[in-house]
Design a protein around this motif. Structure first.
Motif, short mmCIF file in Angstrom:
data_model
loop_
_atom_site.label_atom_id
_atom_site.label_comp_id
_atom_site.label_asym_id
_atom_site.label_seq_id
_atom_site.Cartn_x
_atom_site.Cartn_y
_atom_site.Cartn_z
N THR A 89 0.84 -1.21 0.00
CA THR A 89 0.00 0.00 0.00
C THR A 89 0.87 1.25 0.00
OG1 THR A 89 -1.74 -1.21 1.17
CG2 THR A 89 -1.87 1.20 1.20
N ALA A 90 1.93 1.25 0.80
CA ALA A 90 2.85 2.39 0.84
C ALA A 90 3.49 2.62 -0.52
CB ALA A 90 3.92 2.17 1.91
N MET A 91 3.87 1.54 -1.18
CA MET A 91 4.48 1.67 -2.51
C MET A 91 3.48 2.26 -3.49
SD MET A 91 7.41 1.29 -3.88
CE MET A 91 8.22 0.15 -2.81
N ALA A 92 2.23 1.86 -3.39
CA ALA A 92 1.18 2.42 -4.27
C ALA A 92 1.02 3.91 -4.01
CB ALA A 92 -0.13 1.68 -4.06
N ILE A 93 1.11 4.34 -2.77
CA ILE A 93 1.01 5.77 -2.46
C ILE A 93 2.18 6.53 -3.08
CG2 ILE A 93 1.14 7.49 -0.60
CD1 ILE A 93 -0.42 5.42 1.16
N VAL A 94 3.39 6.00 -2.93
CA VAL A 94 4.57 6.66 -3.50
C VAL A 94 4.46 6.72 -5.02
CG1 VAL A 94 7.07 6.47 -3.83
CG2 VAL A 94 6.08 6.08 -1.57
N ARG A 95 4.04 5.64 -5.65
CA ARG A 95 3.89 5.61 -7.11
C ARG A 95 2.80 6.55 -7.60
NH1 ARG A 95 4.45 -0.81 -8.00
NH2 ARG A 95 6.72 -0.85 -8.04
N GLY A 96 1.67 6.54 -6.90
CA GLY A 96 0.52 7.32 -7.35
C GLY A 96 0.58 8.78 -7.00
N ARG A 97 1.29 9.10 -5.93
CA ARG A 97 1.35 10.49 -5.47
C ARG A 97 2.81 10.92 -5.38
NH1 ARG A 97 -2.68 10.04 -0.33
NH2 ARG A 97 -3.86 8.28 -1.11
N SER A 98 3.42 10.72 -4.20
CA SER A 98 4.84 11.04 -4.01
C SER A 98 5.25 10.58 -2.62
CB SER A 98 5.09 12.55 -4.13
OG SER A 98 4.58 13.23 -3.00
N LEU B 196 3.34 10.28 1.66
CA LEU B 196 3.36 9.06 2.46
C LEU B 196 3.65 9.39 3.92
CD1 LEU B 196 3.19 5.97 2.65
CD2 LEU B 196 5.65 5.92 2.13
N THR B 197 2.65 9.22 4.74
CA THR B 197 2.80 9.36 6.19
C THR B 197 2.21 8.10 6.82
OG1 THR B 197 0.64 10.39 6.54
CG2 THR B 197 2.51 11.87 6.04
N LEU B 198 2.44 7.92 8.09
CA LEU B 198 1.85 6.77 8.76
C LEU B 198 0.32 6.87 8.75
CD1 LEU B 198 4.36 6.29 11.71
CD2 LEU B 198 4.31 5.12 9.52
N GLN B 199 -0.19 8.09 8.86
CA GLN B 199 -1.64 8.28 8.85
C GLN B 199 -2.23 7.99 7.46
OE1 GLN B 199 -3.20 11.72 10.79
NE2 GLN B 199 -5.10 11.66 9.62
N THR B 200 -1.59 8.51 6.38
CA THR B 200 -2.13 8.25 5.04
C THR B 200 -2.03 6.77 4.71
OG1 THR B 200 -0.04 8.80 3.93
CG2 THR B 200 -1.67 10.56 4.12
N LEU B 201 -0.99 6.11 5.21
CA LEU B 201 -0.86 4.67 4.99
C LEU B 201 -1.98 3.92 5.71
CD1 LEU B 201 0.49 2.13 3.96
CD2 LEU B 201 2.11 2.30 5.87
N ALA B 202 -2.24 4.27 6.95
CA ALA B 202 -3.30 3.60 7.71
C ALA B 202 -4.64 3.77 7.00
CB ALA B 202 -3.37 4.16 9.13
N GLU B 203 -4.92 4.98 6.55
CA GLU B 203 -6.19 5.24 5.86
C GLU B 203 -6.28 4.43 4.56
OE1 GLU B 203 -6.17 9.50 5.42
OE2 GLU B 203 -6.51 9.82 7.56
N ALA B 204 -5.23 4.45 3.78
CA ALA B 204 -5.24 3.74 2.49
C ALA B 204 -5.33 2.23 2.67
CB ALA B 204 -4.00 4.10 1.67
N ALA B 205 -4.71 1.71 3.73
CA ALA B 205 -4.72 0.27 3.98
C ALA B 205 -5.97 -0.18 4.74
CB ALA B 205 -3.47 -0.13 4.76
N GLY B 206 -6.73 0.78 5.25
CA GLY B 206 -7.95 0.44 5.99
C GLY B 206 -7.67 -0.17 7.35
N VAL B 207 -6.59 0.29 7.99
CA VAL B 207 -6.24 -0.21 9.31
C VAL B 207 -6.09 0.98 10.26
CG1 VAL B 207 -5.07 -2.26 8.42
CG2 VAL B 207 -3.74 -0.21 8.88
#
Length: 193
Positions: free
Chosen positions: A20-29, A33-44
């Protein structure tokens, strides 16, 4: 594939978070990528992400390690299948390097985001050392250089490879041009008589 709310093993959850983090980096930058955006994107929940990575640099470093291990693995596999000539080894190393550079354009961004931290730089140094050893081991029997001289030249070639990858990722050159340039540097600089 399990949904984010399903219970996963710790390792499976870590892999899901890294994907999920890699998808954020690829899709945005990397900036996004923060711990909060990762949690939201991963649904955890955020505590799950904090439990795995602790800090944003910890997350970035985990991504960097994953890409570096994938890169080194691909190169080692390519070398196992290479014909044992200096030119073939140099060509295989070069092709593997740039395949990873083009398949993983986020590698440079993640590396740049990690600059400045002594701990991260020390770990990056260990990874560079491991890749240098892989390269030197593959070339040693074809070089008249001593081990230390060969290792130092490998470090220089890897610096040049990073600069060439920058040119490739900026679309200033093509992959075949990059591969040929790096292979020529390897043969010319490391296979000294």
């Amino acid at each position: 594939m399990p949904t984010p709310s399903q219970r996963l093993s710790k390792q499976a959850r870590r892999e899901q978070l890294l994907d999920t983090a890699m998808a954020i980096v690829r899709g945005r930058s990397t900036d996004e990528l923060t711990l909060q955006t990762l949690a939201e994107a991963a649904g955890v929940s955020r505590p799950i992400v904090y439990d795995h990575f602790g800090t944003r640099p910890g997350l970035l470093f985990a991504l960097y390690q994953r890409l570096e291990e994938r890169h080194r693995s691909a190169t080692a596999e390519a070398l196992r299948n290479a014909v044992d000539t200096p030119e073939e080894i140099a060509g295989v190393m070069s092709a593997a390097y740039f395949a990873c550079a083009t398949d993983m354009p986020e590698f440079t961004a993640i590396s740049a985001a990690l600059k400045g931290s002594r701990e991260m730089e020390a770990s990056q140094r260990e990874m560079l050392d491991a890749y240098t050893e892989l390269m030197a081991d593959a070339l040693m029997r074809h070089s008249a250089l001593g081990l230390e001289a060969l290792r130092l030249r490998c470090v220089g070639v890897l610096g040049a490879a990073e600069a060439i990858a920058g040119e490739l990722n900026s679309d200033r050159i093509t992959a075949p041009v990059a591969i040929t340039a790096l292979a020529d540097l390897i043969v010319g600089g490391l296979i000294a008589r």
